[in-house]
Design a protein around this motif. Sequence first.
Motif, PDB file in Angstrom:
ATOM      1  N   THR A  37       0.828  -1.206   0.000  1.00 20.61           N
ATOM      2  CA  THR A  37       0.000   0.000   0.000  1.00 20.61           C
ATOM      3  C   THR A  37       0.858   1.250   0.000  1.00 20.61           C
ATOM      4  OG1 THR A  37      -1.770  -1.159   1.177  1.00 20.61           O
ATOM      5  CG2 THR A  37      -1.809   1.245   1.224  1.00 20.61           C
ATOM      6  N   THR A  38       1.891   1.270   0.860  1.00 24.44           N
ATOM      7  CA  THR A  38       2.810   2.417   0.904  1.00 24.44           C
ATOM      8  C   THR A  38       3.580   2.533  -0.406  1.00 24.44           C
ATOM      9  OG1 THR A  38       3.055   2.138   3.288  1.00 24.44           O
ATOM     10  CG2 THR A  38       4.689   3.515   2.183  1.00 24.44           C
ATOM     11  N   GLY A  39       3.984   1.384  -0.960  1.00 24.36           N
ATOM     12  CA  GLY A  39       4.697   1.410  -2.232  1.00 24.36           C
ATOM     13  C   GLY A  39       3.875   2.042  -3.334  1.00 24.36           C
ATOM     14  N   LEU A  40       2.589   1.691  -3.418  1.00 24.54           N
ATOM     15  CA  LEU A  40       1.717   2.280  -4.437  1.00 24.54           C
ATOM     16  C   LEU A  40       1.516   3.771  -4.200  1.00 24.54           C
ATOM     17  CD1 LEU A  40      -0.991  -0.480  -4.971  1.00 24.54           C
ATOM     18  CD2 LEU A  40       0.695   0.348  -6.636  1.00 24.54           C
ATOM     19  N   ALA A  41       1.434   4.181  -2.934  1.00 26.81           N
ATOM     20  CA  ALA A  41       1.295   5.606  -2.633  1.00 26.81           C
ATOM     21  C   ALA A  41       2.539   6.374  -3.080  1.00 26.81           C
ATOM     22  CB  ALA A  41       1.053   5.806  -1.135  1.00 26.81           C
ATOM     23  N   HIS A  42       3.727   5.809  -2.810  1.00 27.80           N
ATOM     24  CA  HIS A  42       4.971   6.448  -3.267  1.00 27.80           C
ATOM     25  C   HIS A  42       5.008   6.502  -4.797  1.00 27.80           C
ATOM     26  CE1 HIS A  42       6.436   6.880   0.672  1.00 27.80           C
ATOM     27  NE2 HIS A  42       7.197   5.795   0.783  1.00 27.80           N
ATOM     28  N   HIS A  43       4.584   5.428  -5.442  1.00 21.78           N
ATOM     29  CA  HIS A  43       4.590   5.399  -6.906  1.00 21.78           C
ATOM     30  C   HIS A  43       3.666   6.476  -7.466  1.00 21.78           C
ATOM     31  CE1 HIS A  43       3.205   3.968 -10.898  1.00 21.78           C
ATOM     32  NE2 HIS A  43       4.492   3.685 -11.043  1.00 21.78           N
ATOM     33  N   GLN A  44       2.508   6.642  -6.868  1.00 22.58           N
ATOM     34  CA  GLN A  44       1.552   7.634  -7.341  1.00 22.58           C
ATOM     35  C   GLN A  44       2.093   9.048  -7.177  1.00 22.58           C
ATOM     36  OE1 GLN A  44      -1.768   7.028  -8.431  1.00 22.58           O
ATOM     37  NE2 GLN A  44      -2.233   9.169  -8.708  1.00 22.58           N
ATOM     38  N   ARG A  45       2.729   9.320  -6.024  1.00 25.48           N
ATOM     39  CA  ARG A  45       3.146  10.685  -5.701  1.00 25.48           C
ATOM     40  C   ARG A  45       4.486  11.060  -6.304  1.00 25.48           C
ATOM     41  NH1 ARG A  45       5.979  13.118  -1.348  1.00 25.48           N
ATOM     42  NH2 ARG A  45       6.313  11.086  -0.396  1.00 25.48           N
ATOM     43  N   GLU A  64      -0.262  -7.897  -6.872  1.00 28.54           N
ATOM     44  CA  GLU A  64      -1.294  -6.865  -6.863  1.00 28.54           C
ATOM     45  C   GLU A  64      -0.687  -5.483  -7.114  1.00 28.54           C
ATOM     46  OE1 GLU A  64      -4.666  -8.256  -3.768  1.00 28.54           O
ATOM     47  OE2 GLU A  64      -2.656  -8.120  -2.902  1.00 28.54           O
ATOM     48  N   VAL A  65       0.465  -5.239  -6.488  1.00 25.04           N
ATOM     49  CA  VAL A  65       1.142  -3.954  -6.689  1.00 25.04           C
ATOM     50  C   VAL A  65       1.575  -3.806  -8.141  1.00 25.04           C
ATOM     51  CG1 VAL A  65       3.163  -2.569  -6.067  1.00 25.04           C
ATOM     52  CG2 VAL A  65       1.892  -3.813  -4.289  1.00 25.04           C
ATOM     53  N   LEU A  66       2.147  -4.870  -8.714  1.00 21.93           N
ATOM     54  CA  LEU A  66       2.587  -4.835 -10.110  1.00 21.93           C
ATOM     55  C   LEU A  66       1.408  -4.571 -11.040  1.00 21.93           C
ATOM     56  CD1 LEU A  66       4.652  -5.274 -12.380  1.00 21.93           C
ATOM     57  CD2 LEU A  66       4.274  -7.743 -12.125  1.00 21.93           C
ATOM     58  N   ALA A  67       0.284  -5.237 -10.803  1.00 21.87           N
ATOM     59  CA  ALA A  67      -0.893  -5.034 -11.645  1.00 21.87           C
ATOM     60  C   ALA A  67      -1.386  -3.595 -11.556  1.00 21.87           C
ATOM     61  CB  ALA A  67      -2.002  -6.005 -11.234  1.00 21.87           C
ATOM     62  N   ALA A  68      -1.359  -3.019 -10.338  1.00 19.33           N
ATOM     63  CA  ALA A  68      -1.803  -1.627 -10.174  1.00 19.33           C
ATOM     64  C   ALA A  68      -0.856  -0.667 -10.890  1.00 19.33           C
ATOM     65  CB  ALA A  68      -1.886  -1.280  -8.685  1.00 19.33           C
ATOM     66  N   ASP A  88       5.854 -18.901 -10.735  1.00 18.28           N
ATOM     67  CA  ASP A  88       5.862 -17.571 -10.129  1.00 18.28           C
ATOM     68  C   ASP A  88       6.482 -16.552 -11.087  1.00 18.28           C
ATOM     69  OD1 ASP A  88       4.811 -18.371  -7.533  1.00 18.28           O
ATOM     70  OD2 ASP A  88       6.745 -19.344  -7.223  1.00 18.28           O
ATOM     71  N   LYS A  89       7.590 -16.943 -11.701  1.00 19.56           N
ATOM     72  CA  LYS A  89       8.257 -16.046 -12.644  1.00 19.56           C
ATOM     73  C   LYS A  89       7.365 -15.752 -13.844  1.00 19.56           C
ATOM     74  CE  LYS A  89      12.506 -15.521 -15.339  1.00 19.56           C
ATOM     75  NZ  LYS A  89      13.837 -16.108 -15.656  1.00 19.56           N
ATOM     76  N   LEU A  90       6.725 -16.787 -14.380  1.00 20.95           N
ATOM     77  CA  LEU A  90       5.846 -16.590 -15.537  1.00 20.95           C
ATOM     78  C   LEU A  90       4.663 -15.696 -15.197  1.00 20.95           C
ATOM     79  CD1 LEU A  90       5.839 -20.200 -17.046  1.00 20.95           C
ATOM     80  CD2 LEU A  90       6.889 -18.141 -18.034  1.00 20.95           C
ATOM     81  N   GLN A  91       4.129 -15.856 -13.981  1.00 20.28           N
ATOM     82  CA  GLN A  91       3.010 -15.004 -13.582  1.00 20.28           C
ATOM     83  C   GLN A  91       3.435 -13.543 -13.510  1.00 20.28           C
ATOM     84  OE1 GLN A  91       0.979 -16.234 -10.027  1.00 20.28           O
ATOM     85  NE2 GLN A  91      -0.308 -14.413  -9.949  1.00 20.28           N
ATOM     86  N   ALA A  92       4.615 -13.303 -12.920  1.00 19.59           N
ATOM     87  CA  ALA A  92       5.107 -11.925 -12.822  1.00 19.59           C
ATOM     88  C   ALA A  92       5.350 -11.325 -14.199  1.00 19.59           C
ATOM     89  CB  ALA A  92       6.388 -11.886 -11.988  1.00 19.59           C
TER      90      ALA A  92
END
Length: 232
Positions: A37-45, A64-68, A88-92
């Motif tokens: 959540t904090t990572g996405l906030a930093h990415h947005q700002r 979830e963070v990557l998709a956002a 896992d790698k293929l999903q990412a």
Amino acid sequence: MTDALILIVEDEPEIAEILETYFAREGFRVICARDGTTGLAHHQRLRPDLVVLDIKLPGQDGYEVLAAIRRRGETPVIMVTALAEDLDKLQALRIGADDYVVKPFNPLEVVARAGAVLRRTMGRGPDHLLRLGPLTVDPEAYRAVIDAAAGPLPLELTPTEFRILAHMARFPGRAFGRAELVDACLPEGAALDRTVDSHVSNLRRKLAAAEADGMLEAVRGIGYRLDMPHVR
């Protein structure tokens, strides 16, 4: 490229500290987050140039963070995780990761991979554009835009204000003396230090009005610095 901003989203403090140290040693600017959540906030700002992202995170996981991040745009992302299975790698990679590194890792390799990704992805836009967080400066078009909450907001600047902003945007985080700004941005006359102060004051007011308050700061005893808001 080495003044690029790297966002590290990693919940293990020791790993985050190691990565931060090695990136900073190579000249990158770094901001860290301990959860998705904090990572996405930093990415947005802050609009980082690259994200180093763990998968197992508190709250929102790395997928979830990557998709956002992908819904927002094309910020390059390197997954750094203990999950070593091909699935896992293929999903990412399917979600949109640019690279995938398995723990334990050599931090020098992560920095090298980040450099390679940045060299590849920074060519997606015009080379002459200067970007710093929410600010984009086009020196050829004499245009500066802030990515505000309501959308792109052009700054209405005088020619001198624009020259000062563009000159400082080429060297984010560097402190400029008043005399240096006079030489670089006001070559047409014998400008005084207080003339620079007046132009910078107007520029700071316009940045603040466009939701970019704090980017242009006074450096006591030296002059001024343009940098990411609240990031050093």
